[in-house]
Design a protein around this motif. Structure first.
Motif, mmCIF file in Angstrom:
data_model
loop_
_atom_site.group_PDB
_atom_site.id
_atom_site.type_symbol
_atom_site.label_atom_id
_atom_site.label_comp_id
_atom_site.label_asym_id
_atom_site.label_seq_id
_atom_site.Cartn_x
_atom_site.Cartn_y
_atom_site.Cartn_z
ATOM 1 N N SER A 107 -9.125 21.938 1.761
ATOM 2 C CA SER A 107 -9.403 20.545 1.403
ATOM 3 C C SER A 107 -8.125 19.867 0.913
ATOM 4 O O SER A 107 -7.221 20.512 0.393
ATOM 5 C CB SER A 107 -10.457 20.482 0.282
ATOM 6 N N LEU A 108 -8.094 18.559 1.081
ATOM 7 C CA LEU A 108 -7.047 17.712 0.531
ATOM 8 C C LEU A 108 -7.673 16.400 0.111
ATOM 9 O O LEU A 108 -8.689 15.980 0.678
ATOM 10 C CB LEU A 108 -5.950 17.430 1.563
ATOM 11 N N ARG A 109 -7.043 15.749 -0.846
ATOM 12 C CA ARG A 109 -7.492 14.426 -1.271
ATOM 13 C C ARG A 109 -6.322 13.467 -1.150
ATOM 14 O O ARG A 109 -5.289 13.649 -1.796
ATOM 15 C CB ARG A 109 -8.014 14.450 -2.705
ATOM 16 N N LEU A 110 -6.494 12.451 -0.330
ATOM 17 C CA LEU A 110 -5.478 11.419 -0.159
ATOM 18 C C LEU A 110 -5.793 10.219 -1.040
ATOM 19 O O LEU A 110 -6.967 9.914 -1.277
ATOM 20 C CB LEU A 110 -5.403 10.965 1.296
ATOM 21 N N SER A 111 -4.752 9.563 -1.488
ATOM 22 C CA SER A 111 -4.916 8.330 -2.256
ATOM 23 C C SER A 111 -4.045 7.233 -1.665
ATOM 24 O O SER A 111 -3.004 7.514 -1.064
ATOM 25 C CB SER A 111 -4.530 8.546 -3.723
ATOM 26 N N CYS A 112 -4.480 6.020 -1.860
ATOM 27 C CA CYS A 112 -3.716 4.853 -1.418
ATOM 28 C C CYS A 112 -3.780 3.821 -2.534
ATOM 29 O O CYS A 112 -4.870 3.326 -2.849
ATOM 30 C CB CYS A 112 -4.302 4.298 -0.127
ATOM 31 N N ALA A 113 -2.634 3.533 -3.117
ATOM 32 C CA ALA A 113 -2.571 2.569 -4.208
ATOM 33 C C ALA A 113 -2.197 1.203 -3.660
ATOM 34 O O ALA A 113 -1.155 1.055 -2.999
ATOM 35 C CB ALA A 113 -1.556 3.019 -5.243
ATOM 36 N N ALA A 114 -3.039 0.217 -3.936
ATOM 37 C CA ALA A 114 -2.776 -1.152 -3.502
ATOM 38 C C ALA A 114 -2.229 -1.962 -4.667
ATOM 39 O O ALA A 114 -2.658 -1.775 -5.810
ATOM 40 C CB ALA A 114 -4.050 -1.784 -2.983
ATOM 41 N N LEU A 171 0.854 -1.190 0.000
ATOM 42 C CA LEU A 171 0.000 0.000 0.000
ATOM 43 C C LEU A 171 0.889 1.239 0.000
ATOM 44 O O LEU A 171 1.830 1.328 0.799
ATOM 45 C CB LEU A 171 -0.895 0.020 1.237
ATOM 46 N N VAL A 172 0.581 2.179 -0.870
ATOM 47 C CA VAL A 172 1.369 3.409 -0.956
ATOM 48 C C VAL A 172 0.432 4.605 -0.950
ATOM 49 O O VAL A 172 -0.390 4.765 -1.860
ATOM 50 C CB VAL A 172 2.237 3.446 -2.225
ATOM 51 N N GLU A 173 0.569 5.436 0.072
ATOM 52 C CA GLU A 173 -0.269 6.629 0.186
ATOM 53 C C GLU A 173 0.379 7.812 -0.530
ATOM 54 O O GLU A 173 1.600 7.887 -0.670
ATOM 55 C CB GLU A 173 -0.489 7.019 1.648
ATOM 56 N N SER A 174 -0.473 8.748 -0.926
ATOM 57 C CA SER A 174 -0.004 10.007 -1.514
ATOM 58 C C SER A 174 -1.062 11.077 -1.286
ATOM 59 O O SER A 174 -2.199 10.759 -0.901
ATOM 60 C CB SER A 174 0.271 9.840 -3.014
ATOM 61 N N GLY A 175 -0.692 12.315 -1.508
ATOM 62 C CA GLY A 175 -1.655 13.397 -1.445
ATOM 63 C C GLY A 175 -1.605 14.246 -0.201
ATOM 64 O O GLY A 175 -2.335 15.234 -0.095
ATOM 65 N N GLY A 176 -0.775 13.880 0.750
ATOM 66 C CA GLY A 176 -0.679 14.691 1.948
ATOM 67 C C GLY A 176 -0.010 16.025 1.668
ATOM 68 O O GLY A 176 0.515 16.265 0.577
ATOM 69 N N GLY A 177 -0.036 16.900 2.650
ATOM 70 C CA GLY A 177 0.592 18.201 2.486
ATOM 71 C C GLY A 177 0.107 19.155 3.543
ATOM 72 O O GLY A 177 -0.464 18.758 4.554
ATOM 73 N N SER A 178 0.351 20.421 3.292
ATOM 74 C CA SER A 178 -0.036 21.481 4.217
ATOM 75 C C SER A 178 -1.167 22.294 3.624
ATOM 76 O O SER A 178 -1.154 22.612 2.434
ATOM 77 C CB SER A 178 1.161 22.382 4.514
ATOM 78 N N VAL A 179 -2.111 22.647 4.447
ATOM 79 C CA VAL A 179 -3.272 23.410 3.994
ATOM 80 C C VAL A 179 -3.747 24.291 5.143
ATOM 81 O O VAL A 179 -3.522 23.969 6.314
ATOM 82 C CB VAL A 179 -4.393 22.452 3.511
ATOM 83 N N GLN A 180 -4.406 25.362 4.808
ATOM 84 C CA GLN A 180 -4.959 26.232 5.835
ATOM 85 C C GLN A 180 -6.303 25.709 6.311
ATOM 86 O O GLN A 180 -6.996 24.968 5.596
ATOM 87 C CB GLN A 180 -5.100 27.647 5.293
ATOM 88 N N SER A 181 -6.654 26.111 7.513
ATOM 89 C CA SER A 181 -7.930 25.719 8.093
ATOM 90 C C SER A 181 -9.077 26.084 7.156
ATOM 91 O O SER A 181 -9.095 27.170 6.581
ATOM 92 C CB SER A 181 -8.100 26.413 9.444
#
Length: 125
Positions: free
Chosen positions: A17-24, A4-14
């Motif tokens: 929005s963010l969208r995370l993905s996890c590739a299996a 499993l490999v996650e991606s899409g994290g980061g920094s954002v202001q209150s």
């Protein structure tokens, strides 16, 4: 073995929005998102299963949405209305077993055999 490999994290202001993905690397029957903030216990926040069952923790209900692609190999987490309390390391988890506690939707760590390395989400005020 499923990778499993996650991606899409980061920094954002209150409020952002963010969208995370996890590739299996292959099919799994269920998948989930967990997060862990410094000094806090790991928290299961969203769960999805091949039969369509979806569960959210109260802390993210109404703000986050979990989904999987048709091949059931890419897991996503759309995160809206983020607050600093959402700051954490986000990890995806998955399993193939459909008996006992496995893939039951309790959103506890012992339900899952496969884990990703995590992706950091930081929300600033």
């Amino acid at each position: 073995q499923v990778q499993l490999v996650e991606s899409g994290g980061g920094s954002v202001q209150s409020g952002g929005s963010l969208r995370l993905s996890c590739a299996a690397s292959s099919y799994t029957y269920c998948m989930a998102w967990f997060r862990q903030a410094p000094g806090k216990e790991r928290e299961g926040i969203a769960f999805i299963r091949d039969d369509g069952k979806i569960i959210y923790a109260d802390s993210v209900k109404g703000r986050f949405a979990i989904s999987r692609d048709n091949a059931k190999t890419t897991l996503s987490l759309q995160m809206n209305s983020l607050t600093p309390e959402d700051t954490a390391m986000y990890s995806c988890a998955a399993d193939l077993r459909i008996y006992g506690i496995y893939c039951s939707g309790r959103m506890k760590g012992d339900e899952y055999k496969y884990w990703g390395q995590g992706t950091q989400v930081t929300v600033s005020s």
